[in-house]
Design a protein around this motif. Sequence first.
Motif, PDB file in Angstrom:
ATOM      1  N   GLU A  13       0.832  -1.197   0.000  1.00  0.00           N
ATOM      2  CA  GLU A  13       0.000   0.000   0.000  1.00  0.00           C
ATOM      3  C   GLU A  13       0.869   1.251   0.000  1.00  0.00           C
ATOM      4  O   GLU A  13       1.954   1.258   0.571  1.00  0.00           O
ATOM      5  CB  GLU A  13      -0.879   0.052   1.255  1.00  0.00           C
ATOM      6  N   GLN A  19      -4.620   9.655  -1.958  1.00  0.00           N
ATOM      7  CA  GLN A  19      -5.334   8.558  -2.608  1.00  0.00           C
ATOM      8  C   GLN A  19      -4.576   7.275  -2.348  1.00  0.00           C
ATOM      9  O   GLN A  19      -3.351   7.242  -2.434  1.00  0.00           O
ATOM     10  CB  GLN A  19      -5.462   8.798  -4.110  1.00  0.00           C
ATOM     11  N   PHE A  21      -3.261   3.614  -3.128  1.00  0.00           N
ATOM     12  CA  PHE A  21      -2.892   2.677  -4.180  1.00  0.00           C
ATOM     13  C   PHE A  21      -2.498   1.377  -3.492  1.00  0.00           C
ATOM     14  O   PHE A  21      -1.829   1.403  -2.460  1.00  0.00           O
ATOM     15  CB  PHE A  21      -1.681   3.199  -4.965  1.00  0.00           C
ATOM     16  N   SER A  22      -2.887   0.250  -4.070  1.00  0.00           N
ATOM     17  CA  SER A  22      -2.497  -1.028  -3.480  1.00  0.00           C
ATOM     18  C   SER A  22      -2.337  -2.088  -4.567  1.00  0.00           C
ATOM     19  O   SER A  22      -2.944  -2.008  -5.629  1.00  0.00           O
ATOM     20  CB  SER A  22      -3.513  -1.492  -2.434  1.00  0.00           C
ATOM     21  N   ASN A  38      -5.047  -2.085  -7.388  1.00  0.00           N
ATOM     22  CA  ASN A  38      -6.152  -1.202  -7.028  1.00  0.00           C
ATOM     23  C   ASN A  38      -5.664   0.243  -7.037  1.00  0.00           C
ATOM     24  O   ASN A  38      -4.810   0.606  -6.248  1.00  0.00           O
ATOM     25  CB  ASN A  38      -6.678  -1.532  -5.624  1.00  0.00           C
ATOM     26  N   VAL A  39      -6.207   1.033  -7.961  1.00  0.00           N
ATOM     27  CA  VAL A  39      -5.883   2.448  -8.013  1.00  0.00           C
ATOM     28  C   VAL A  39      -7.181   3.241  -7.974  1.00  0.00           C
ATOM     29  O   VAL A  39      -8.209   2.761  -8.432  1.00  0.00           O
ATOM     30  CB  VAL A  39      -5.067   2.811  -9.281  1.00  0.00           C
ATOM     31  N   GLU A  44      -5.347   6.445 -12.931  1.00  0.00           N
ATOM     32  CA  GLU A  44      -4.663   5.395 -13.672  1.00  0.00           C
ATOM     33  C   GLU A  44      -3.487   5.950 -14.453  1.00  0.00           C
ATOM     34  O   GLU A  44      -3.055   5.364 -15.434  1.00  0.00           O
ATOM     35  CB  GLU A  44      -5.635   4.673 -14.630  1.00  0.00           C
ATOM     36  N   VAL A  49       1.534   4.717 -11.336  1.00  0.00           N
ATOM     37  CA  VAL A  49       1.421   3.265 -11.201  1.00  0.00           C
ATOM     38  C   VAL A  49       2.770   2.608 -11.498  1.00  0.00           C
ATOM     39  O   VAL A  49       3.191   1.691 -10.796  1.00  0.00           O
ATOM     40  CB  VAL A  49       0.312   2.717 -12.134  1.00  0.00           C
ATOM     41  N   PHE A  52       5.102   3.071  -8.539  1.00  0.00           N
ATOM     42  CA  PHE A  52       4.659   2.194  -7.461  1.00  0.00           C
ATOM     43  C   PHE A  52       5.116   0.760  -7.717  1.00  0.00           C
ATOM     44  O   PHE A  52       5.666   0.093  -6.836  1.00  0.00           O
ATOM     45  CB  PHE A  52       3.136   2.283  -7.341  1.00  0.00           C
TER      46      PHE A  52
END
Length: 94
Positions: A13, A19, A21-22, A38-39, A44, A49, A52
Amino acid sequence: MEIKDNEFSRQFETTIDEQMFSVEYSLQDRKIFLTKVNVPDGAEEEPLVSEFLKEIMDIAEERRLRVMPTHPTVVSFFRKNPGYKSLLPPGIRI
């Protein structure tokens, strides 16, 4: 970027611009299966992403794990970043 490994929920996470993100995962032997990304809606954006996922790949490399991409976003990441293909198990080609 600070990544938290939530072992109870089995997900990595981070919070970016308030926000969440995971990336959900499953561990088997010396492999980590990245099963779901999961965003937040509208977030997106590829650079966020991608950054991450790069951090998660660094964690997997540090823990000496092989990465099994099962989510299309993760597969796309491997295609765009061939330097991380060494983390794939033998016989897996993307």
